[in-house]
Design an enzyme around this catalytic site. Structure first.
Site, PDB file in Angstrom:
ATOM      1  N   SER A   1     -57.371 100.670  39.900  1.00  0.00           N
ATOM      2  CA  SER A   1     -56.947  99.765  40.684  1.00  0.00           C
ATOM      3  C   SER A   1     -57.935  98.342  40.539  1.00  0.00           C
ATOM      4  O   SER A   1     -57.427  97.234  40.521  1.00  0.00           O
ATOM      5  CB  SER A   1     -56.742  99.765  42.342  1.00  0.00           C
ATOM      6  OG  SER A   1     -57.978 100.327  42.575  1.00  0.00           O
TER       7      SER A   1
ATOM      8  N   HIS B   1     -62.381  97.570  46.619  1.00  0.00           N
ATOM      9  CA  HIS B   1     -61.957  96.579  45.892  1.00  0.00           C
ATOM     10  C   HIS B   1     -62.717  95.417  45.570  1.00  0.00           C
ATOM     11  O   HIS B   1     -63.275  94.919  46.650  1.00  0.00           O
ATOM     12  CB  HIS B   1     -60.537  96.370  46.028  1.00  0.00           C
ATOM     13  CG  HIS B   1     -59.574  97.476  45.843  1.00  0.00           C
ATOM     14  ND1 HIS B   1     -58.854  97.873  47.166  1.00  0.00           N
ATOM     15  CD2 HIS B   1     -59.183  98.344  44.895  1.00  0.00           C
ATOM     16  CE1 HIS B   1     -58.317  98.997  46.702  1.00  0.00           C
ATOM     17  NE2 HIS B   1     -58.289  99.276  45.246  1.00  0.00           N
TER      18      HIS B   1
ATOM     19  N   ASP C   1     -62.221  96.337  52.593  1.00  0.00           N
ATOM     20  CA  ASP C   1     -61.818  97.905  52.379  1.00  0.00           C
ATOM     21  C   ASP C   1     -63.064  98.586  51.894  1.00  0.00           C
ATOM     22  O   ASP C   1     -63.114  99.710  51.700  1.00  0.00           O
ATOM     23  CB  ASP C   1     -60.751  98.116  51.758  1.00  0.00           C
ATOM     24  CG  ASP C   1     -60.801  97.494  50.281  1.00  0.00           C
ATOM     25  OD1 ASP C   1     -61.686  97.108  49.693  1.00  0.00           O
ATOM     26  OD2 ASP C   1     -59.700  97.471  49.552  1.00  0.00           O
TER      27      ASP C   1
END
Length: 260
Positions: free
Chosen positions: A31, A238, A235
Site C-alpha cells: 500500500s 501509511h 494510523d
C-alpha cells in the site's frame, strides 16, 4: 437510444496516442507504494476518500506516462494505482515525485518516462512468489511496457509491513526477497535489472528483522532507501503525502546516483 448515436458521416473524435516511453520504471509492493497519501475517513458518509491535494512535485507532465490496467500508455497523474490496487482508495504515492525528479535531472529533452504501477495493498511477500497472480501480473505488465522499444531502467519495491507480525515470515523475508529478485530478472531476461527497495518505516511485531533483511540484502544492482523517520498518518502505518514526496525524491536520488 441510450448512450446517444453517431450520425452517418459524422467523424468520430480522434484519440491522440502519446509517444511511447523510452525509460520505464516498475512500481511494485504494497500500500505505501500504491499510495495512501491524503486518504482519510469521511465519517459523515462512512467511506474512505482522497483529499486530492497535489504537491507540485507530483504534478503531471506530458513526458511522464503510466501503463493503465488495460495496458495502454496515458499521461500519468495521481493516483497512479487507481485501477491497479482496486477495492481500496488510492492517493499520493512516491511514483510521480520520483518521475519528475528523474526527468528534471536527465540531460536529454527526448526522455519520456513510463511508470508501470503493479503494487497491491496488504500483501505479504509470499503472495508475490513466481506463479502467483500478483507476480505474473507484474511480469505481464512489464513485458507489455517494453513492446514499443522502451528500456526497463529499474524496479522500485516498497513492501514488508505485512510480514512483520509472524516470526517465521519476518525471518524468511530476506530469502524470499532474494528469490523474488532472481526470479524476476530471469523471467524478464534482465540479469542486471536494477532494484531499488525501500526499508519499511512502520509496522509492529518483528519489524526490525524485516528491516535488517532489507538493509542487508547482498545482491548486485540492488540498493535500499530507508523510509524510517518519514512522517506517518494517524494510523501509524501509511506515509503522509509529504512523506511520499520525500520518499520519491530519495528514490530518484538513489537511481541517479547508482544507475545513471
Amino acid at each position: 437510444m441510450e448512450g446517444g448515436s453517431i450520425t452517418p458521416g459524422e467523424d468520430k473524435p480522434e484519440i491522440q496516442s502519446p509517444i511511447p516511453p523510452n525509460q520505464i520504471f516498475i512500481l511494485s509492493g504494497q500500500s505505501n507504494m500504491a499510495g495512501r497519501g491524503g486518504v482519510f475517513k469521511d465519517h459523515h458518509n462512512n467511506r474512505w476518500v482522497w483529499d486530492k491535494i497535489l504537491p507540485p512535485e507530483c504534478a503531471p507532465n506530458s513526458s511522464i506516462l503510466r501503463l493503465s490496467a488495460d495496458l495502454r500508455w496515458e499521461e500519468a497523474h495521481e493516483p497512479l494505482h487507481v485501477d491497479i490496487d482496486t477495492g481500496k482508495v488510492c492517493g499520493v504515492g512516491p511514483g510521480m515525485a520520483f518521475a519528475n525528479a528523474v526527468k528534471n535531472r536527465l540531460e536529454t529533452d527526448s526522455a519520456v518516462i513510463g511508470l508501470v504501477p503493479c503494487a497491491s495493498g496488504g500483501t505479504a511477500i509470499k503472495e508475490w512468489e513466481r506463479g502467483s497472480h500478483l507476480y505474473e501480473r507484474m511480469v505481464k505488465r512489464t513485458e507489455e511496457s517494453r513492446k514499443c522499444g522502451g528500456e526497463i531502467k529499474a524496479v522500485l519495491w516498497y513492501q514488508g509491513e505485512s510480514d512483520v507480525l509472524d516470526i517465521h515470515d519476518a525471518e524468511s523475508y530476506g530469502n524470499n526477497m532474494d528469490r523474488l529478485i532472481k526470479n524476476l530478472r530471469h523471467d524478464l531476461n534482465l540479469p542486471s535489472l536494477p532494484i531499488i527497495q525501500v526499508a519499511i518505516a512502520s509496522g509492529g511485531g518483528y519489524i526490525d528483522k524485516v528491516r535488517e533483511a532489507q538493509l542487508g540484502l547482498k545482491l548486485s544492482n540492488v540498493v535500499c532507501v530507508d523510509a524510517k523517520g518519514l512522517p506517518l498518518k494517524s494510523d501509524n502505518l501509511h506515509l503522509t503525502t509529504e512523506a511520499q514526496v520525500q520518499l520519491g525524491l530519495s528514490l530518484a536520488q538513489a537511481y541517479l546516483s547508482n544507475f545513471c
